[in-house]
Motif scaffolding. Structure first.
Motif, PDB file in Angstrom:
ATOM      1  N   THR A 124       0.842  -1.185   0.000  1.00  0.00           N
ATOM      2  CA  THR A 124       0.000   0.000   0.000  1.00  0.00           C
ATOM      3  C   THR A 124       0.880   1.238   0.000  1.00  0.00           C
TER       4      THR A 124
ATOM      5  N   ARG B 205      -1.637   9.825  -1.338  1.00  0.00           N
ATOM      6  CA  ARG B 205      -2.289   9.818  -2.648  1.00  0.00           C
ATOM      7  C   ARG B 205      -1.517  10.702  -3.626  1.00  0.00           C
TER       8      ARG B 205
ATOM      9  N   GLU C 266      -3.812  11.958  -9.386  1.00  0.00           N
ATOM     10  CA  GLU C 266      -4.925  11.250 -10.032  1.00  0.00           C
ATOM     11  C   GLU C 266      -5.878  10.595  -9.033  1.00  0.00           C
ATOM     12  N   ASP C 267      -5.438  10.407  -7.799  1.00  0.00           N
ATOM     13  CA  ASP C 267      -6.277   9.766  -6.779  1.00  0.00           C
ATOM     14  C   ASP C 267      -7.294  10.712  -6.148  1.00  0.00           C
TER      15      ASP C 267
ATOM     16  N   ASN D 148     -10.442  13.193  -6.364  1.00  0.00           N
ATOM     17  CA  ASN D 148     -11.604  13.531  -7.199  1.00  0.00           C
ATOM     18  C   ASN D 148     -12.430  14.590  -6.487  1.00  0.00           C
TER      19      ASN D 148
ATOM     20  N   ASP E 291     -15.197  14.244  -3.533  1.00  0.00           N
ATOM     21  CA  ASP E 291     -15.014  13.057  -2.694  1.00  0.00           C
ATOM     22  C   ASP E 291     -14.784  13.499  -1.257  1.00  0.00           C
TER      23      ASP E 291
ATOM     24  N   ASP F 203      -3.759   9.857   4.182  1.00  0.00           N
ATOM     25  CA  ASP F 203      -4.799   9.973   3.164  1.00  0.00           C
ATOM     26  C   ASP F 203      -4.650  11.178   2.245  1.00  0.00           C
TER      27      ASP F 203
ATOM     28  N   ARG G 252       1.038  10.409 -10.750  1.00  0.00           N
ATOM     29  CA  ARG G 252       1.397   9.018 -10.493  1.00  0.00           C
ATOM     30  C   ARG G 252       2.730   8.624 -11.136  1.00  0.00           C
TER      31      ARG G 252
END
Length: 165
Positions: free
Chosen positions: A6, A10, A13-14, A16, A19, A80, A152
């Motif tokens: 993991t 982020r 691209e992660d 949005n 969200d 996060d 990314r």
């Protein structure tokens, strides 16, 4: 047996817009946390370090140092939100909505407000708002911030492949 890797944080691209990311676990603020933070920060306001004084105020008890609440709030979002960030660009509109008391447990949620690419093709800016609540589901703090995150393809990630011989 499966290996699961993991990544920490982020990438552009992660994220949005609209969200909401729920941060877990929460963090209970202890008397030791509050006392040490206040004294390390040279904040000697008696509301934070003098129980007798605090008992005579409208709150009837010590309040947790607001900058400790902010520090914990930022910290609980690192995995996060900012774990892969290149830089924090700006904090704004930090609001103390309700007091935090020793023994309160803080929880956080972050809404993605906006994002845009920069002039460099390897990164973008993400604009978020974090709201911190206590165990009574009362919002105690909110703040917005902008952070610079890699795309990314350009995100530095540790080599997670191992030679299993």
């Amino acid at each position: 047996m499966a290996e699961i890797h993991t990544p920490f944080g982020r990438v552009y691209e992660d994220f949005n817009v609209d969200d909401v990311i729920m941060h877990w676990p929460g963090r209970t603020i202890t008397e030791a946390d509050d006392m040490m933070f206040s004294l390390l920060a040279l904040n000697q306001h008696p509301l934070h370090i003098d129980a007798h004084y605090a008992s005579k105020t409208q709150f009837k008890q010590n309040l947790v140092n607001g900058t400790l609440v902010f520090s914990v709030a930022v910290g609980m979002t690192v995995n996060d939100i900012s774990g892969a960030a290149i830089a924090m660009l700006e904090y704004e509109n930090i609001k103390h909505l309700k007091p935090t008391f020793r023994g309160d447990t803080l929880y956080g949620r972050t809404r993605i407000l906006d994002k845009w690419e920069t002039s460099k093709n390897d990164r973008g800016i993400v604009y978020v708002e974090t709201i911190i609540s206590n165990q009574r589901e009362e919002d105690v703090m909110s703040y917005k911030r902008k952070l610079l995150v890699p795309k990314r393809e350009f995100a530095p990630r540790p080599n997670t492949h191992r030679n299993h011989s």
